[in-house]
Design a protein around this motif. Sequence first.
Motif, PDB file in Angstrom:
ATOM      1  N   TYR A   1       0.829  -1.209   0.000  1.00 29.61           N
ATOM      2  CA  TYR A   1       0.000   0.000   0.000  1.00 29.61           C
ATOM      3  C   TYR A   1       0.861   1.255   0.000  1.00 29.61           C
ATOM      4  N   LYS A   2       2.005   1.246   0.695  1.00 26.05           N
ATOM      5  CA  LYS A   2       2.876   2.421   0.719  1.00 26.05           C
ATOM      6  C   LYS A   2       3.498   2.650  -0.655  1.00 26.05           C
ATOM      7  N   ALA A   3       3.982   1.586  -1.296  1.00 30.23           N
ATOM      8  CA  ALA A   3       4.574   1.717  -2.629  1.00 30.23           C
ATOM      9  C   ALA A   3       3.526   2.155  -3.647  1.00 30.23           C
ATOM     10  N   TYR A   4       2.332   1.614  -3.527  1.00 31.65           N
ATOM     11  CA  TYR A   4       1.224   1.927  -4.430  1.00 31.65           C
ATOM     12  C   TYR A   4       0.865   3.411  -4.362  1.00 31.65           C
TER      13      TYR A   4
ATOM     14  N   CYS B   1      -0.359   5.429  -7.896  1.00 30.88           N
ATOM     15  CA  CYS B   1      -1.296   4.480  -8.509  1.00 30.88           C
ATOM     16  C   CYS B   1      -2.713   4.622  -7.967  1.00 30.88           C
ATOM     17  N   GLY B   2      -2.845   5.205  -6.770  1.00 31.30           N
ATOM     18  CA  GLY B   2      -4.168   5.358  -6.177  1.00 31.30           C
ATOM     19  C   GLY B   2      -4.061   5.533  -4.675  1.00 31.30           C
ATOM     20  N   PRO B   3      -5.210   5.623  -4.001  1.00 28.32           N
ATOM     21  CA  PRO B   3      -5.226   5.834  -2.552  1.00 28.32           C
ATOM     22  C   PRO B   3      -4.991   4.524  -1.790  1.00 28.32           C
ATOM     23  N   PRO B   4      -4.615   4.631  -0.512  1.00 31.19           N
ATOM     24  CA  PRO B   4      -4.392   3.418   0.279  1.00 31.19           C
ATOM     25  C   PRO B   4      -5.641   2.546   0.404  1.00 31.19           C
ATOM     26  N   GLN B   5      -6.823   3.121   0.235  1.00 31.17           N
ATOM     27  CA  GLN B   5      -8.063   2.351   0.310  1.00 31.17           C
ATOM     28  C   GLN B   5      -8.146   1.293  -0.795  1.00 31.17           C
ATOM     29  N   ASP B   6      -7.324   1.432  -1.834  1.00 31.11           N
ATOM     30  CA  ASP B   6      -7.290   0.423  -2.891  1.00 31.11           C
ATOM     31  C   ASP B   6      -6.621  -0.867  -2.425  1.00 31.11           C
TER      32      ASP B   6
ATOM     33  N   MET C   1     -11.727 -11.918   3.100  1.00 24.32           N
ATOM     34  CA  MET C   1     -10.339 -12.366   2.934  1.00 24.32           C
ATOM     35  C   MET C   1     -10.059 -12.624   1.460  1.00 24.32           C
ATOM     36  N   LEU C   2     -10.965 -13.331   0.783  1.00 27.96           N
ATOM     37  CA  LEU C   2     -10.786 -13.621  -0.635  1.00 27.96           C
ATOM     38  C   LEU C   2     -10.791 -12.332  -1.455  1.00 27.96           C
ATOM     39  N   MET C   3     -11.651 -11.391  -1.107  1.00 27.80           N
ATOM     40  CA  MET C   3     -11.715 -10.115  -1.793  1.00 27.80           C
ATOM     41  C   MET C   3     -10.409  -9.331  -1.614  1.00 27.80           C
ATOM     42  N   ARG C   4      -9.868  -9.325  -0.387  1.00 22.98           N
ATOM     43  CA  ARG C   4      -8.615  -8.603  -0.123  1.00 22.98           C
ATOM     44  C   ARG C   4      -7.463  -9.167  -0.952  1.00 22.98           C
ATOM     45  N   VAL C   5      -7.398 -10.481  -1.066  1.00 20.54           N
ATOM     46  CA  VAL C   5      -6.338 -11.108  -1.870  1.00 20.54           C
ATOM     47  C   VAL C   5      -6.388 -10.561  -3.300  1.00 20.54           C
ATOM     48  N   HIS C   6      -7.578 -10.483  -3.879  1.00 27.20           N
ATOM     49  CA  HIS C   6      -7.703  -9.996  -5.252  1.00 27.20           C
ATOM     50  C   HIS C   6      -7.447  -8.495  -5.352  1.00 27.20           C
ATOM     51  N   GLN C   7      -7.801  -7.734  -4.319  1.00 27.98           N
ATOM     52  CA  GLN C   7      -7.501  -6.305  -4.327  1.00 27.98           C
ATOM     53  C   GLN C   7      -5.988  -6.074  -4.297  1.00 27.98           C
ATOM     54  N   HIS C   8      -5.279  -6.850  -3.497  1.00 26.71           N
ATOM     55  CA  HIS C   8      -3.823  -6.718  -3.422  1.00 26.71           C
ATOM     56  C   HIS C   8      -3.189  -7.109  -4.757  1.00 26.71           C
ATOM     57  N   ALA C   9      -3.673  -8.182  -5.365  1.00 23.67           N
ATOM     58  CA  ALA C   9      -3.134  -8.615  -6.657  1.00 23.67           C
ATOM     59  C   ALA C   9      -3.370  -7.537  -7.725  1.00 23.67           C
ATOM     60  N   ALA C  10      -4.554  -6.939  -7.737  1.00 30.82           N
ATOM     61  CA  ALA C  10      -4.859  -5.890  -8.715  1.00 30.82           C
ATOM     62  C   ALA C  10      -3.957  -4.674  -8.504  1.00 30.82           C
ATOM     63  N   ALA C  11      -3.732  -4.302  -7.255  1.00 31.03           N
ATOM     64  CA  ALA C  11      -2.860  -3.163  -6.957  1.00 31.03           C
ATOM     65  C   ALA C  11      -1.425  -3.458  -7.389  1.00 31.03           C
ATOM     66  N   LEU C  12      -0.953  -4.667  -7.115  1.00 27.61           N
ATOM     67  CA  LEU C  12       0.404  -5.029  -7.516  1.00 27.61           C
ATOM     68  C   LEU C  12       0.535  -5.042  -9.032  1.00 27.61           C
ATOM     69  N   ARG C  13      -0.459  -5.561  -9.708  1.00 27.57           N
ATOM     70  CA  ARG C  13      -0.431  -5.598 -11.179  1.00 27.57           C
ATOM     71  C   ARG C  13      -0.301  -4.174 -11.729  1.00 27.57           C
ATOM     72  N   ARG C  14      -0.984  -3.226 -11.110  1.00 30.03           N
ATOM     73  CA  ARG C  14      -0.929  -1.825 -11.554  1.00 30.03           C
ATOM     74  C   ARG C  14       0.421  -1.186 -11.232  1.00 30.03           C
TER      75      ARG C  14
END
Length: 135
Positions: free
Chosen positions: A86-89, A94-99, A110-123
Amino acid sequence: MGQRPNLPEDFKSEARIAFAFLVETEGFAEPEEHDNRCFYGSELTYRRADLEVSVGFIWARPEHGVWTDLSLIGPDGTAGRSVSLYKAYVAAGCGPPQDVPGTVHNRRTMLMRVHQHAAALRRLLPQLPARFPDP
């Protein structure tokens, strides 16, 4: 009566799916699994020559959480500076920490958070390691 979910195993399975792009298109090795029952945590670590990505799940009560950390890898193969996703993002614009939220209340979040983190990393990934922030 249904079977209770196994959150650590569900986390690892879902993280392998969500972060598969690291292995498939970004040059990372297959992830290493780490479980730490003392600290109630599970982690997958992906590594390539210049960067290490660790995604984890803490299932300690009262608060569960998903986190992702990034570490630069030096020319000698040792891990260097490390920063949270989140800090690097945010630092890369790339966007706010809420992403990249971490708090988990149940299996679904938990499953949703995993996909949110993957989407942020991809960006963020195309900007790394050049725009790696200071810790």
